[in-house]
Design a protein around this motif. Structure first.
Motif, PDB file in Angstrom:
ATOM      1  N   THR A   1       0.821  -1.214   0.000  1.00  0.00           N
ATOM      2  CA  THR A   1       0.000   0.000   0.000  1.00  0.00           C
ATOM      3  C   THR A   1       0.853   1.261   0.000  1.00  0.00           C
ATOM      4  OG1 THR A   1      -0.116   0.121   2.418  1.00  0.00           O
ATOM      5  CG2 THR A   1      -1.820  -1.188   1.291  1.00  0.00           C
ATOM      6  N   LYS A   2       0.224   2.332  -0.449  1.00  0.00           N
ATOM      7  CA  LYS A   2       0.892   3.634  -0.439  1.00  0.00           C
ATOM      8  C   LYS A   2       1.154   4.100   0.987  1.00  0.00           C
ATOM      9  CE  LYS A   2       0.526   8.197  -2.525  1.00  0.00           C
ATOM     10  NZ  LYS A   2       1.735   8.561  -3.048  1.00  0.00           N
ATOM     11  N   LYS A   3       0.234   3.831   1.907  1.00  0.00           N
ATOM     12  CA  LYS A   3       0.451   4.242   3.301  1.00  0.00           C
ATOM     13  C   LYS A   3       1.686   3.552   3.878  1.00  0.00           C
ATOM     14  CE  LYS A   3      -3.484   1.484   4.623  1.00  0.00           C
ATOM     15  NZ  LYS A   3      -4.113   1.601   3.345  1.00  0.00           N
TER      16      LYS A   3
ATOM     17  N   GLU B   1       7.617   4.812   5.319  1.00  0.00           N
ATOM     18  CA  GLU B   1       9.056   4.551   5.245  1.00  0.00           C
ATOM     19  C   GLU B   1       9.825   5.869   5.136  1.00  0.00           C
ATOM     20  OE1 GLU B   1      12.236   1.717   2.955  1.00  0.00           O
ATOM     21  OE2 GLU B   1      10.419   2.266   1.890  1.00  0.00           O
ATOM     22  N   ALA B   2       9.330   6.779   4.312  1.00  0.00           N
ATOM     23  CA  ALA B   2      10.005   8.062   4.091  1.00  0.00           C
ATOM     24  C   ALA B   2       9.681   9.079   5.186  1.00  0.00           C
ATOM     25  CB  ALA B   2       9.608   8.629   2.732  1.00  0.00           C
TER      26      ALA B   2
ATOM     27  N   SER C   1      -1.999  -9.352   6.386  1.00  0.00           N
ATOM     28  CA  SER C   1      -0.628  -9.587   5.940  1.00  0.00           C
ATOM     29  C   SER C   1       0.331  -9.398   7.113  1.00  0.00           C
ATOM     30  CB  SER C   1      -0.269  -8.648   4.788  1.00  0.00           C
ATOM     31  OG  SER C   1      -0.244  -7.307   5.219  1.00  0.00           O
ATOM     32  N   ASP C   2       1.578  -9.805   6.922  1.00  0.00           N
ATOM     33  CA  ASP C   2       2.579  -9.723   7.997  1.00  0.00           C
ATOM     34  C   ASP C   2       2.947  -8.290   8.361  1.00  0.00           C
ATOM     35  OD1 ASP C   2       2.706 -12.444   8.278  1.00  0.00           O
ATOM     36  OD2 ASP C   2       4.554 -12.681   7.134  1.00  0.00           O
ATOM     37  N   GLU C   3       2.723  -7.332   7.465  1.00  0.00           N
ATOM     38  CA  GLU C   3       3.109  -5.939   7.709  1.00  0.00           C
ATOM     39  C   GLU C   3       2.047  -5.228   8.552  1.00  0.00           C
ATOM     40  OE1 GLU C   3       4.598  -7.590   3.976  1.00  0.00           O
ATOM     41  OE2 GLU C   3       2.547  -7.102   4.549  1.00  0.00           O
TER      42      GLU C   3
END
Length: 137
Positions: A54-56, A61-62, A104-106
């Motif tokens: 996903t974009k979120k 990350e940034a 998902s794992d994230e």
């Protein structure tokens, strides 16, 4: 849980959908409806079916600055709303979790740094406060 008041905890535990705001690499905000899960330590987990794509997920990350808004209409006559805004730092986590096998794992874990709530107590008005980086008692 010293991050949130008892009414805030009760409200967050009664809701399932909020809107997570992140900031992309160009400085543009993005808000998405998300499921959220309040942890005992006052952090909030955001999970999804394919979070890592996903974009979120990429946005955090940034730039780890995020905001989660959870709100609802209590009454239309008279008009009454309640809710909570949680601003904080996103921690990207990957691996096993207890959010459900369909997730998902994230996971994006929000560490609250500022809390604003309204309409959750018998006293009219709103409250806001800064949360210390280590909110333990």
């Amino acid at each position: 849980m010293s991050v949130f008041t008892e009414p805030e905890v009760g409200y967050l535990r009664s809701q399932r959908i909020g809107r997570l705001a992140t900031v992309d690499g160009h400085g543009q905000p993005q808000a998405n409806p998300v499921g959220f899960f309040l942890n005992e330590d006052g952090t909030v987990d955001i999970g999804g079916f394919a979070m890592g794509r996903t974009k979120k997920w990429r946005n955090t990350e940034a730039n780890p600055k995020v905001a989660l808004v959870v709100d609802s209409v209590v009454s239309e006559q008279p008009w009454m709303v309640c809710g909570i805004e949680i601003r904080g730092e996103a921690e990207r986590r990957t691996g096993p979790h207890d959010l459900g096998a369909h997730m998902s794992d994230e996971v994006i874990r929000i560490h609250p740094r500022w809390v604003y709530s309204w309409g959750l107590e018998d006293v009219p008005g709103a409250t806001s406060r800064t949360v210390p980086a280590d909110p333990s008692p």
